[in-house]
Design a protein around this motif. Structure first.
Motif, PDB file in Angstrom:
ATOM      1  N   ILE A  71      39.210  43.612  41.653  1.00  0.00           N
ATOM      2  CA  ILE A  71      37.865  44.020  42.053  1.00  0.00           C
ATOM      3  C   ILE A  71      37.939  45.308  42.873  1.00  0.00           C
ATOM      4  N   ARG A 121      36.443  31.391  47.417  1.00  0.00           N
ATOM      5  CA  ARG A 121      37.156  32.523  46.845  1.00  0.00           C
ATOM      6  C   ARG A 121      38.048  33.165  47.907  1.00  0.00           C
ATOM      7  N   TYR A 158      30.613  39.665  51.285  1.00  0.00           N
ATOM      8  CA  TYR A 158      31.058  39.133  50.002  1.00  0.00           C
ATOM      9  C   TYR A 158      29.889  38.683  49.136  1.00  0.00           C
ATOM     10  N   LYS A 185      40.465  32.195  43.012  1.00  0.00           N
ATOM     11  CA  LYS A 185      39.899  30.941  43.493  1.00  0.00           C
ATOM     12  C   LYS A 185      40.678  30.525  44.736  1.00  0.00           C
ATOM     13  N   ARG A 186      40.000  29.909  45.668  1.00  0.00           N
ATOM     14  CA  ARG A 186      40.679  29.457  46.880  1.00  0.00           C
ATOM     15  C   ARG A 186      41.639  28.326  46.542  1.00  0.00           C
ATOM     16  N   PHE A 190      31.265  45.905  47.855  1.00  0.00           N
ATOM     17  CA  PHE A 190      31.818  45.464  46.570  1.00  0.00           C
ATOM     18  C   PHE A 190      30.992  45.998  45.401  1.00  0.00           C
ATOM     19  N   LYS A 249      41.051  39.128  43.196  1.00  0.00           N
ATOM     20  CA  LYS A 249      40.107  38.045  43.478  1.00  0.00           C
ATOM     21  C   LYS A 249      40.654  36.744  42.907  1.00  0.00           C
ATOM     22  N   TYR A 301      40.289  36.974  48.601  1.00  0.00           N
ATOM     23  CA  TYR A 301      40.487  38.364  48.195  1.00  0.00           C
ATOM     24  C   TYR A 301      41.763  38.882  48.855  1.00  0.00           C
ATOM     25  N   CYS A 325      48.094  45.350  41.555  1.00  0.00           N
ATOM     26  CA  CYS A 325      47.071  44.299  41.539  1.00  0.00           C
ATOM     27  C   CYS A 325      46.918  43.739  40.128  1.00  0.00           C
ATOM     28  N   GLU A 354      29.716  36.094  47.367  1.00  0.00           N
ATOM     29  CA  GLU A 354      29.558  34.639  47.428  1.00  0.00           C
ATOM     30  C   GLU A 354      28.892  34.174  48.720  1.00  0.00           C
ATOM     31  N   TYR A 390      43.626  33.224  39.208  1.00  0.00           N
ATOM     32  CA  TYR A 390      43.482  34.666  39.446  1.00  0.00           C
ATOM     33  C   TYR A 390      42.339  35.176  38.582  1.00  0.00           C
ATOM     34  N   ALA A 449      41.142  44.870  45.211  1.00  0.00           N
ATOM     35  CA  ALA A 449      41.498  43.532  45.685  1.00  0.00           C
ATOM     36  C   ALA A 449      41.710  42.603  44.503  1.00  0.00           C
TER      37      ALA A 449
END
Length: 538
Positions: A102, A58, A35, A129-130, A113, A127, A60, A83, A37, A98, A125
Motif C-alpha cells: 500500500i 489489520r 487508517y 491481516k492481524r 493512504f 498490509k 501495516y 515490500c 479501517e 499478506y 507499507a
C-alpha cells in the motif's frame, strides 16, 4: 531474523536518531484515525529493520531506511521492491495473510493512504491481516500448552513446503564454502565476548566441533547440494513466526537476501527444532521432527541436523550478545540479553557434549495444587525413585507421613531451618541415586532460586543431566485442587489455602536455570496425558 552484522554496526543502528521526516510518518501511523479501517487503537512494534503498526484487524509494516550490508533499504524504490518480495514470498506459507503493498502519500507535512492533489508517494507499507497473538506458538509455549497434535500438522506443512521449494544445485548458495564462511564469521564475531558471555572452554569446544565437522563432512555437504537439498526456504523459521490457527500460518520469512533464504532444508528445520528445545520443549521438537521426516525422509541426516542446530544456537547467542552491547543504558534489558545469550551457548554445548544423554534427575516444581505430584507419581513406575519433599520433611521431624501439620506459612516444620535441611537432603539423595543409574524424580515446590540453583549445580558437578518441569495452573484451579485435596484427605501434603496464597506471592520464576532445561506445563490436562508427553523425551 538472522543477523550477521558486526557489534559496532549494531551499536551504530541503536544510536541512530530518527530523522524528522520519518518521525512525521511515524506520528501519522500512530493515529488510529489515519487508517481506512478506523481501528480503536494502534500498537507499534519495531525491530532494527522495520516498524509494524497493529490495529484491531489489520497491521501495516514499513521498512526502515537502513543499510546493514546484508540488506539495503536506503531508497524508496528498494523498499518498494522488498515490500513486494515480502508479500510474494510469504504467500507460500501464509496464504491470504499478506494483503498487498500500500502506498502512503505525502503533501507537505501531511500524510494519507489516499492520493491527494499534488501529493507524492512517501513510503510503502505491507498490509496484513492481524496475526492473533494468543495463537502464536511462542506465546502458547510460555503458557505451558501441550500442543502436540498442532505441531505434528506444522511439521507436515513445513515438509511439504520444502519438498516443493525451488532447488539450487549450482551457484554460491548452500554449499560447503558458504557454511564455512558463515560459521567462521560467527566465531570471529563472538571472540570478544569470551569470558564475558561465553566461557573460554565452551568457545573452544564449539569452534573445534564446528571446524572438525565441516572438514570431515566436506563431501557430505557437497553431496546434499547435488542431491537437491539446498532450496529456497523460509530462512527465519522459529516459534514467533508460527501461528497455530487452522491451518497454521507460518509468516515473516527472509525477503531481503537470498543468501539467508537459500540453504539446506535441514538448516531451516533445525532453526525451529533448536528454538523449541531452547524453550524446554523437547517434546514439541520431537513431534515436529517425526512429522517432518515422515513426510520428507530423504532429507534426513541426524549428524547434519545436529550440526545446524548447533550453528543456529550459536548465531542466536551472538545476536543476544550484540543486543546486550546495545543496551548499556538499560541494565535490566542488558542482563536479560546476556542471560539469553548464555542459554543459547549452553544449549549449543549441550548438543555437542550431552547429545543422546537422558535427562536425569527430573524435578517437578510449582506451588501447592499445581499438579506436580499427580504427574510425578507414575512417570517411571518400574525404574524410577520419587523423592517427595512432604515425605522428607516429616521423616526429619520424626512424624508419620500421613499426619497433617496444617500451620501458617513458614511455621513449625515448615520453618526456614527445616526447609533448608529438607532441600539439602532432596538434592543429596537425588544426586546419589542418579549417579547409581536410578531414574530419579524430585517432587517439591522449589519456590526459591537458591534451592533450584543448588540442585542444578550439584547435578552438573557430578556430570548429571537435570531437567525441570514447572507445573502451572490458573489460581482458581489451584484453590479448587487444594480445597478438594483437604476434603478428600487422601494426600500427605499439608498445603492449605493460606499457604497457597503466600506461595503465589513469594514464588520466584526460574530464570536462573538454563531455559532449555525448564519445561512449563499447564496441568489442565489429565496427568496420564502429561506423563505421556514427558515420556516422549525423558
Amino acid at each position: 531474523m538472522l543477523l550477521r552484522e558486526s557489534p559496532a554496526r549494531l551499536r551504530l543502528f541503536f544510536d541512530m536518531q530518527t530523522a524528522s521526516s520519518e518521525q512525521g510518518l511515524i506520528d501519522f501511523l500512530l493515529q488510529p484515525e489515519s487508517y481506512p479501517e478506523s481501528p480503536s487503537r494502534i500498537v507499534h512494534y519495531q525491530t532494527h529493520i522495520s516498524r509494524v503498526f497493529v490495529g484491531d484487524k489489520r497491521a501495516y509494516k514499513i521498512k526502515k531506511p537502513v543499510n546493514f550490508g546484508f540488506l539495503d533499504f536506503t531508497t524508496l524504490a528498494k523498499r518498494y521492491f522488498y515490500c513486494k518480495e515480502e508479500v510474494l514470498l510469504n504467500s507460500r506459507l501464509a496464504d491470504d495473510t499478506y494483503l498487498g503493498v500500500i502506498p502512503i502519500y505525502r503533501k507537505g507535512e501531511h500524510y494519507s493512504f489516499r492520493p491527494l492533489k499534488d501529493s507524492v508517494v512517501a513510503e510503502y507499507a505491507v498490509k496484513m491481516k492481524r496475526i492473533p497473538e494468543d495463537k502464536v506458538l511462542n506465546n502458547l509455549i510460555e503458557e505451558g500448552e501441550l500442543l502436540h497434535d498442532r505441531l505434528v500438522r506444522t511439521g507436515e506443512i513445513i515438509a511439504r513446503f520444502h519438498l516443493n521449494a525451488p532447488i539450487y544445485k549450482s551457484g554460491p548458495y548452500g554449499g560447503v564454502g558458504t557454511v564455512r564462511t558463515n560459521t567462521e564469521e560467527n566465531f570471529e564475531q563472538i571472540a570478544p565476548y569470551r569470558d564475558v558471555i561465553i566461557d573460554e572452554a565452551s568457545y573452544a569446544r564449539l569452534a573445534s566441533y564446528t571446524r572438525d565437522f565441516i572438514r570431515d563432512n566436506h563431501e557430505c555437504f557437497a553431496a546434499r547440494k547435488k542431491r537437491g537439498f539446498v532450496r529456497e526456504v523460509h530462512g527465519d523459521l522459529h516459534s514467533k513466526h508460527i501461528c497455530l490457527t487452522k491451518p497454521p500460518i507460518i509468516f515473516d520469512c527472509i525477503e531481503f537476501n537470498k543468501r539467508f533464504r537459500i540453504s539446506d532444508v535441514l538448516e531451516d528445520i533445525a532453526f525451529l527444532l533448536m528454538d523449541l528445545e531452547y524453550q524446554g520443549r523437547f517434546d514439541l521438537a520431537r513431534a515436529v521432527s517425526h512429522a517432518y521426516f515422515s513426510s520428507f525422509p530423504d532429507a534426513a541426516s541426524p549428524d547434519v541436523l545436529r550440526f545446524y542446530k548447533i550453528y543456529r544456537a550459536v548465531v542466536r547467542g551472538k545476536i543476544e550478545g550484540f543486543t546486550a552491547d546495545a543496551l548499556q543504558h538499560d541494565e535490566e534489558g542488558r542482563r536479560a540479553a546476556v542471560r539469553r545469550a548464555k542459554d543459547y551457548y549452553g544449549l549449543a554445548r549441550h548438543y555437542v557434549d550431552d547429545h543422546g544423554d537422558i535427562f536425569n534427575p527430573v524435578v517437578f516444581m510449582g506451588v501447592s495444587g499445581s499438579g506436580k505430584s499427580a504427574i510425578a507419581n507414575g512417570l517411571f513406575p518400574d525404574e524410577g525413585v520419587v523423592i517427595r519433599s512432604d515425605e522428607i520433611r516429616k521423616e526429619i521431624a520424626g512424624l508419620s507421613v500421613n499426619r497433617h501439620v496444617y500451620v501458617d506459612y513458614g511455621e513449625d516444620i515448615y520453618g526456614p531451618g527445616m526447609t533448608e535441611t529438607t532441600y539439602r537432603i532432596i538434592t543429596e539423595r537425588a544426586v546419589s541415586l542418579a549417579k547409581k543409574g536410578k531414574r530419579v524424580v524430585a517432587d517439591a515446590t522449589f519456590l526459591t532460586s537458591l534451592h533450584r540453583l543448588r540442585f542444578f549445580e550439584d547435578c552438573l558437578r557430578e556430570t548429571l543431566n537435570p531437567f525441570f518441569v514447572y507445573c502451572l495452573a490458573d489460581e482458581e484451579t489451584l484453590r479448587e485442587r487444594v480445597l478438594q485435596r483437604m476434603k478428600d484427605n487422601t494426600d500427605i501434603s499439608d498445603g492449605h489455602i493460606a499457604v497457597l496464597e503466600r506461595q503465589l506471592q513469594t514464588m520466584e520464576e526460574p530464570r536462573e536455570l538454563p531455559s532449555f532445561r525448564v519445561m512449563k506445563v499447564n496441568t489442565r490436562d489429565k496427568p496420564e496425558i502429561i506423563r505421556g508427553v514427558l515420556k516422549s523425551f525423558l
